[in-house]
Design a protein around this motif. Structure first.
Motif, PDB file in Angstrom:
ATOM      1  N   THR B 583       0.847  -1.185   0.000  1.00 52.13           N
ATOM      2  CA  THR B 583       0.000   0.000   0.000  1.00 52.13           C
ATOM      3  C   THR B 583       0.882   1.234   0.000  1.00 52.13           C
ATOM      4  OG1 THR B 583      -1.452  -1.245   1.458  1.00 52.13           O
ATOM      5  CG2 THR B 583      -1.955   1.083   1.190  1.00 52.13           C
ATOM      6  N   ILE B 584       0.444   2.242  -0.739  1.00 54.44           N
ATOM      7  CA  ILE B 584       1.073   3.548  -0.598  1.00 54.44           C
ATOM      8  C   ILE B 584      -0.008   4.492  -0.096  1.00 54.44           C
ATOM      9  CG2 ILE B 584       2.113   5.509  -1.794  1.00 54.44           C
ATOM     10  CD1 ILE B 584       3.394   3.510  -3.707  1.00 54.44           C
ATOM     11  N   MET B 585       0.265   5.127   1.068  1.00 56.15           N
ATOM     12  CA  MET B 585      -0.695   6.080   1.621  1.00 56.15           C
ATOM     13  C   MET B 585      -0.172   7.476   1.351  1.00 56.15           C
ATOM     14  SD  MET B 585      -1.407   4.251   5.220  1.00 56.15           S
ATOM     15  CE  MET B 585      -2.242   2.671   5.313  1.00 56.15           C
ATOM     16  N   THR B 586      -1.052   8.328   0.843  1.00 56.24           N
ATOM     17  CA  THR B 586      -0.564   9.655   0.497  1.00 56.24           C
ATOM     18  C   THR B 586      -0.282  10.484   1.739  1.00 56.24           C
ATOM     19  OG1 THR B 586      -2.824  10.427   0.278  1.00 56.24           O
ATOM     20  CG2 THR B 586      -1.730   9.712  -1.741  1.00 56.24           C
ATOM     21  N   ASP B 587      -0.943  10.156   2.831  1.00 56.52           N
ATOM     22  CA  ASP B 587      -0.728  10.911   4.061  1.00 56.52           C
ATOM     23  C   ASP B 587      -0.808   9.956   5.239  1.00 56.52           C
ATOM     24  OD1 ASP B 587      -0.708  12.588   6.233  1.00 56.52           O
ATOM     25  OD2 ASP B 587      -1.973  14.119   5.271  1.00 56.52           O
ATOM     26  N   VAL B 588       0.348   9.385   5.610  1.00 58.05           N
ATOM     27  CA  VAL B 588       0.348   8.366   6.667  1.00 58.05           C
ATOM     28  C   VAL B 588      -0.183   8.908   7.994  1.00 58.05           C
ATOM     29  CG1 VAL B 588       1.770   6.767   8.004  1.00 58.05           C
ATOM     30  CG2 VAL B 588       2.145   7.010   5.549  1.00 58.05           C
ATOM     31  N   PRO B 589       0.230  10.095   8.449  1.00 57.21           N
ATOM     32  CA  PRO B 589      -0.286  10.581   9.741  1.00 57.21           C
ATOM     33  C   PRO B 589      -1.808  10.763   9.711  1.00 57.21           C
ATOM     34  CG  PRO B 589       1.657  11.822   9.105  1.00 57.21           C
ATOM     35  CD  PRO B 589       1.298  10.984   7.928  1.00 57.21           C
ATOM     36  N   ALA B 590      -2.338  11.273   8.618  1.00 60.26           N
ATOM     37  CA  ALA B 590      -3.781  11.467   8.536  1.00 60.26           C
ATOM     38  C   ALA B 590      -4.490  10.105   8.601  1.00 60.26           C
ATOM     39  CB  ALA B 590      -4.152  12.185   7.244  1.00 60.26           C
ATOM     40  N   TYR B 591      -3.933   9.131   7.878  1.00 58.79           N
ATOM     41  CA  TYR B 591      -4.513   7.786   7.916  1.00 58.79           C
ATOM     42  C   TYR B 591      -4.466   7.235   9.334  1.00 58.79           C
ATOM     43  CZ  TYR B 591      -5.549   2.939   6.853  1.00 58.79           C
ATOM     44  OH  TYR B 591      -6.130   1.714   6.838  1.00 58.79           O
ATOM     45  N   ALA B 592      -3.288   7.369   9.969  1.00 58.29           N
ATOM     46  CA  ALA B 592      -3.107   6.841  11.315  1.00 58.29           C
ATOM     47  C   ALA B 592      -4.120   7.458  12.271  1.00 58.29           C
ATOM     48  CB  ALA B 592      -1.686   7.107  11.798  1.00 58.29           C
TER      49      ALA B 592
END
Lengths: 257, 851
Positions: B583-592
């Motif tokens: 997976t590539i998340m464009t915004d890891v902190p936002a996802y977290a």
């Protein structure tokens, strides 16, 4: 010996009539294979009397009873039970007739194996949606002597006891007429005598009308009146019969005298 | 003896028909499945034969990278370079070599604005290489520039477009609009090849759109020079190009493709046969019951046979001969019907939607005939064996006695039933928990089968108390009471009849319980772990993940009230020695933040180039800790060494390697599949949803939904599957209904005299019917109740075993269970119709004078 076969539409004088057949014909089949079971039979059955119908095999005695009871249709003529004309009735009316005015006792007892003796006895009332009259129920039970057997199922009862249950079942609804088809045919002589005494007592004490088909002269001797059939016609009649007079009549009829 | 049996069979036609019908239906299912898959299989043979008729030899590059997309067979795309094409052209024996661009994933947007979906056949995007023996233009002309396309007639019909229309197509790039300039057909005037959808682009853009790189090919088609066989050409091309190329003849390719299609068909066949098996299993109960009742009713006749000298063997033989006759007859009829049903279904498959599969002639494979007769005969014989043995034990003296069949004690059958149930349950649980190694699946199914048999054996014991209770609920009237008593009269008969219904209902309930639990689990995860207010996603049942235009990402972030946004890109990468989804998340902190993703080790933060995150479970499995180096190769990249910077705690919403956004360009499809929007408190979520929705106008594969709608979208696929399972199991239920009809009809026959008596003492016609109806309802509700209970138990066992696979919640499908019980009662009413009419028509006089 008097031979008074009721003719035509003669109505019973004095004694009210519980059931009556008027010039009844019953014909099976047609053409070559035609069999005439009843040949212009007219008979009146007095209320509160115990009538036996006798005759050799094939004489039409069972057919007559079935026609009187509304179990079988007649080819010509008509049948009444009480004031009700049975001939031409549809199934619904026949069902109502059976509920209100007719009781049956069969040779094979025909009890429901799933029900207790008590439930079997009250079954006709339950089917009709009526409550048994407690006092009358007790009277019937005591008369047939089944009080300690009420919770038993048919398979736990002797033949005599089963037939007494069947008698109680027929009596408890107080029908206009009870039709009994060879009620002692499957019983030993002692049990048979018990059942017959019981039937006679219910005529004497409760004024119940009973019609019984039998070929046993001893059984017939319990009746008030015996009607003899041969070849689909009433050939003789006997009041206050004994086993001997019945036997005599039968012998006489047999020899064609 | 044989003559006596034959006469006996023929004199009871109704009984023959009813018990035979169960076998007919089961055999029909079995042979229909074989006919269907055989016909489809041969149709595919024909399809692939024509598809490769123009290809003598094909050249592609052997892939070393990860599997393409989610399909194991197609290794990615090392693409063929123009130099290679030139080289092939120069090889001796090559008459003509054409560079071909062809890849799955050209999704056409129909005139209704929706993407044309496919159930199996690929959606190919190709380069237009001109007309040939196989492909012809039916209308219009060839594409002459990058903004023009042609498509096959089947696809044009599905999309509802015609020559001259503007058509949107999703490729490895977001929606692009083209002018449709031509419509193609295949040799023989076919609209498509087995439902495949093909968009042909102009040479100048095809490679970039479909392969992600301009000016390359996915393969080279070679025509052999006159006098050369394809094999000779193949060998010389192979010799010239070397080992890094895959060189195959058209025949070889055809064989491989056909084998793939056949494998899928084989699986399909197994599913159909599974359902046929259920139907036959239920049918066995019906036949067993019918023969038991017949033997009971013929006690006198059979005893008489014994009295006049028939041996026990002859008695068994007489019952079995009857079974053989029924089995043969029913198998033959079932086979005939099966051929009809199979042909009909094949026709439906061939013509549904735009499939237009040219059907090979309907064939009856030997497997259909052999299985029809063997299955029909074996089932009938097995079911008749027990009653036959019982018949042989009738003593001659029974001929002379009143035919009273005393209740045999239920102790033995109950003990055996308990043991079999326990054995079945054990096997089932072992299978479920993978304790049996490779045979776990068989263990599970065997366990289910055994458990059903065991419970069926226990039902006579359960029948009395439970039937009593059910009966009391509806026995307020005298006929009702009589019906209830009748149904408890012969517990074995009632039990077997009910058990047949139990099987179907239990399977349906079991499946439903699993799905309901899955839904509840998803709901729970959504409630507990998902803080995203809006979710962008596509149809979860689609084979390829849906994608949307990456431009949406920044536009969504710009909407006022949006406080966080992250999009997920998915692909398969070669990492740690295996193909793994990444997976590539464009915004890891936002996802977290939105999914409560927490660090187990290291930290969860925006990733720099060559940094990765991994999940707790898999990291532990591989013994990886923060700081470890992991080699990752993406579809379009070279292997690269990456550093593990964080290990995240177990999450129900994500798993596996999370890669940095710098690698998006190396993905097979550089478009995101999912998007998560965090909306500020106090801002209308629906207002934001509408704005995002507008942004997605050109990404018709996905929709944006709030959390509840999203859960519903995700679980809607379950409903479809459940419906299919219910339809397929309906046959088993239908056979059970036949069983109830059969039992009642035979009971009515057996109790003719009793019915006559009841009529003589005043039971009306309607009351007789009511009595039979109550009896039927009691039996069917009993069966449905058993089914619901057993089914939810089965479902509970499965859910429990799958606890670690996301089934966090066990939920019962209460509404459905209620429906099944009500359905049970309805089934009873329907099953009672014929026997009740028969009971109502009993002639009083004949019945009571009947000996």
């Amino acid at each position: 010996m008097t031979l008074t076969v009721a003719q035509g539409s003669a109505t019973g004088q004095g004694t009210p009539v519980a059931a009556r057949a008027n010039q009844v014909w019953k014909v099976y089949g047609s053409g070559e294979a035609q069999v005439v079971a009843l040949r212009e039979v007219s008979v009146e059955l007095q209320r509160g009397a115990f009538t036996a119908i006798m005759g050799p095999s094939g004489s039409g005695k069972s057919t007559l009873m079935h026609c009187l009871a509304g179990l079988d249709s007649v080819t010509r003529g008509d049948v009444h039970i009480g004031q009700t004309k049975v001939t031409g009735m549809k199934d619904k009316a026949l069902t109502k007739l059976r509920r209100d005015q007719v009781g049956f006792i069969f040779q094979q007892f025909n009890l429901l194996p799933t029900l207790t003796a008590e439930e079997n006895i009250t079954l006709p009332l339950s089917i009709a949606g009526r409550k048994p009259d407690k006092a009358w129920f007790d009277t019937v039970i005591d008369t047939v002597g089944l009080r300690d057997r009420l919770k038993h199922r048919p398979t736990q009862l002797s033949g005599g006891q089963q037939q007494r249950v069947a008698c109680a079942r027929a009596l408890v609804a107080r029908p206009e007429v009870i039709f009994a088809d060879e009620p002692t045919g499957n019983l030993d002589s002692k049990s048979g005598a018990e059942v017959l005494s019981f039937l006679r007592n219910s005529v004497r004490e409760f004024g119940q009308t009973i019609v019984m088909v039998t070929h046993d002269p001893v059984a017939a001797s319990y009746a008030d009146r015996v009607i003899f059939l041969a070849d689909g016609s009433i050939v003789s009649e006997l009041y206050e019969p004994t086993a001997d007079t019945v036997l005599d009549t039968m012998k006489r009829l047999d020899t064609g005298a | 003896m044989l003559r006596a049996t034959l006469k006996s069979v023929l004199s009871r036609k109704l009984r023959l028909v009813l018990s035979g019908l169960a076998v007919v239906l089961g055999v029909m299912f079995v042979s229909g499945a074989f006919v269907l898959t055989d016909t489809l299989g041969r149709s595919f043979d024909g399809l692939f034969a024509t598809a490769f008729q123009n290809t003598d030899v094909t050249v592609s590059v052997k892939s070393t990278g990860p599997a393409q997309g989610f399909d194991d067979d197609q290794k990615l795309t090392a693409t063929v370079k123009p130099e290679t094409l030139e080289k092939v052209r120069g090889i001796d024996g090559v008459a003509k070599a054409t560079g071909i661009v062809s890849a799955d994933g050209a999704r056409v947007i129909g005139s209704n604005g929706k993407v044309i979906t496919s159930f199996g056949p690929p959606r190919l995007g190709e380069n237009w290489t001109g007309e040939n023996d196989l492909v012809k233009l039916r209308e219009g002309r060839a594409p002459q520039s990058g903004t023009e396309v042609v498509m096959n007639a089947g696809l044009a019909k599905s999309a509802g477009v015609k020559v001259g229309d503007q058509v949107g197509v999703l490729t490895t790039q977001p929606k692009k609009t083209f002018t449709l300039v031509g419509i193609t057909e295949y040799s023989g005037g076919r609209d498509s090849l087995g439902g495949s959808m093909v968009v042909s682009f102009h040479e100048s853009v095809a490679a970039e759109l479909m392969l992600g790189t301009p000016n390359v090919y996915s393969s080279v088609d070679v025509k052999a020079a006159a006098g050369k066989t394809p094999e000779q050409v193949r060998d010389s091309v192979r010799a010239a190009l070397g080992d890094s190329f895959e060189v195959k003849t058209g025949a070889e390719l055809q064989k491989a493709q056909t084998a793939g299609a056949k494998e899928a068909l084989g699986f399909f066949n197994k599913i159909l046969l599974g359902f046929a098996g259920v139907a036959l299993f239920v049918g066995t109960f019906l036949i067993l019951n019918t023969f038991s009742i017949i033997v009971a009713q013929r006690t006198r006749e059979l005893a008489l046979m014994r009295a006049i000298g028939a041996s026990r063997k002859q008695m068994i033989g007489s019952v079995l001969v009857e079974a053989v006759l029924i089995g043969l007859f029913a198998s033959a009829v079932g086979l005939g019907l099966g051929i009809g049903v199979g042909s009909l279904l094949a026709w439906v498959f061939g013509n549904v939607g735009s499939a237009s599969l040219e059907l090979a002639g309907i064939g009856v494979p030997p497997a259909a005939i052999i299985s029809a007769f063997s299955v029909g005969m074996i089932i009938t014989l097995v079911a008749a064996l027990l009653p036959a043995m019982r018949a042989s034990r009738i003593p001659p003296v029974a001929a002379l006695q009143e035919a009273a069949t005393p209740d045999r004690p239920l102790t033995k059958v109950t003990v055996v039933g308990s043991l079999v149930t326990a054995g079945g349950a054990t096997l089932l649980l072992l299978g479920l928990n993978d304790k049996l190694g490779d045979s776990s699946l068989y263990g599970f199914f065997g366990g289910v089968l055994l458990a059903f048999i065991g419970i069926a054996l226990l039902t006579p014991m359960l029948a009395r108390p439970i039937v009593g209770v059910i009966g009391r609920l509806m026995a307020w009237s005298v006929p009702g009471k009589l019906g209830r008593l009748n149904s408890a009269r012969n517990p074995r008969r009632t039990a077997i009849t009910a058990a047949a219904l139990m099987v179907g209902i239990a399977l349906i309930t079991g499946v439903n319980t699993v799905f309901t639990s899955a839904e509840a689990s998803i709901q729970k995860i959504a409630d507990k772990e998902v803080n995203a207010d809006l979710i962008i996603s596509g149809d979860p049942s689609d084979e390829r993940p849906a994608t949307f235009d990456p431009a949406v990402i920044d536009k969504t972030k710009a909407i006022s009230g949006v406080t966080g946004f992250s999009a997920d890109y998915f692909d398969v990468a070669h990492a740690l020695g295996e193909d793994r989804s990444v997976t590539i998340m464009t915004d890891v902190p936002a996802y977290a933040k939105m999914f409560k993703l927490t660090a187990k080790e290291g930290e969860i933060r925006a990733l720099g180039p060559d940094e990765v995150l991994y999940d707790e479970e898999r990291a532990k499995e591989k013994g990886l800790h923060v700081g470890a180096t992991i080699e990752v190769q993406l579809a379009r990249g070279q292997p690269r060494q990456m550093k593990l910077v964080g290990i995240y705690a177990k999450s129900s919403t994500t798993g596996g390697l999370i890669l940095p956004t710098t690698l998006i360009g190396e993905l097979q499809v550089a478009q995101p599949s999912w998007g998560y929007v965090d909306v500020a408190d106090g801002v209308s979520v629906d207002g934001v949803r509408k704005q995002v929705d507008a942004l997605l106008a050109d990404s018709p594969e996905v929709t944006v939904a709030n959390r509840n709608d999203f859960v519903q979208q995700q679980t809607s696929a379950f409903d479809t599957v459940l419906l299919m399972v219910q339809i397929l199991l309906a046959l088993a239920v239908l056979i059970a209904v036949l069983g109830i009809i059969n039992t009642l009809a035979l009971s009515v026959l057996e109790r003719t005299r009793e019915l006559g008596l009841l009529r003589a003492i005043g039971l009306g016609r309607f009351q007789s019917m009511r009595m039979i109806t109550v009896e039927a309802i009691v039996i069917s509700v009993f069966g449905a109740l058993l089914g619901v209970v057993v089914g939810s138990g089965l479902g509970a066992a499965i859910v429990r075993a799958l606890k670690d696979d996301g089934f966090s919640t066990f939920a019962m499908p209460w509404t459905a269970m209620g429906t099944y019980l009500a359905l049970g009662a309805g089934i009873g009413v329907i099953a009672a119709i014929l026997p009740a009419l028969r009971a109502a028509r009993v002639n009083v006089l004949q019945a009571i004078s009947y000996e």
